[in-house]
Design a protein around this motif. Structure first.
Motif, PDB file in Angstrom:
ATOM      1  N   THR A   1       0.459  -1.324   0.186  1.00  0.00           N
ATOM      2  CA  THR A   1       0.227  -0.492   0.078  1.00  0.00           C
ATOM      3  C   THR A   1       0.569   1.660   0.108  1.00  0.00           C
ATOM      4  O   THR A   1       0.004   2.568   0.663  1.00  0.00           O
TER       5      THR A   1
ATOM      6  N   GLU B   1      -0.420   4.375  -2.028  1.00  0.00           N
ATOM      7  CA  GLU B   1      -1.540   4.947  -1.144  1.00  0.00           C
ATOM      8  C   GLU B   1      -1.386   6.119  -0.402  1.00  0.00           C
ATOM      9  O   GLU B   1      -1.323   7.078   0.339  1.00  0.00           O
TER      10      GLU B   1
ATOM     11  N   LYS C   1       1.846   9.560  -0.358  1.00  0.00           N
ATOM     12  CA  LYS C   1       1.878   9.798  -1.255  1.00  0.00           C
ATOM     13  C   LYS C   1       4.184  10.149  -0.801  1.00  0.00           C
ATOM     14  O   LYS C   1       4.479   9.454  -1.720  1.00  0.00           O
TER      15      LYS C   1
END
Length: 87
Positions: free
Chosen positions: A50, A53, A55
């Protein structure tokens, strides 16, 4: 690519591209070796599932690891291989 899920809950994983070789490093997670023989300890593979996600974390990691997308792909393969072997 090689994947082997052992009876004791451990697994062996090897993923090779033209640029890098990523494999399990005992219980320490993943290790990556580049063409120029540099070795990187990557840690727990599932943190990369992840990371895109998150950033800011993805950006920072991409600055120090130009192969971050390859590592993400390898983490996805491990995850799905473990899932399939559990089913």
């Amino acid at each position: 690519m090689e994947f082997n899920n052992n009876d004791d809950g451990t697994y062996y994983f090897l993923y090779v591209t033209e640029e890098v070789r990523i494999e399990t490093n005992g219980i320490d997670g993943l290790q990556m070796e580049t063409r120029d023989s540099r070795v990187w300890d990557l840690g727990e593979p599932f943190q990369y599932l992840t990371i895109s996600e998150r950033k800011e974390e993805y950006f920072n990691e991409s600055l120090i690891n130009p192969y971050i997308d390859t590592v993400r792909k390898a983490a996805e393969i491990i995850f799905y291989s473990l899932y399939e072997s559990a089913v």
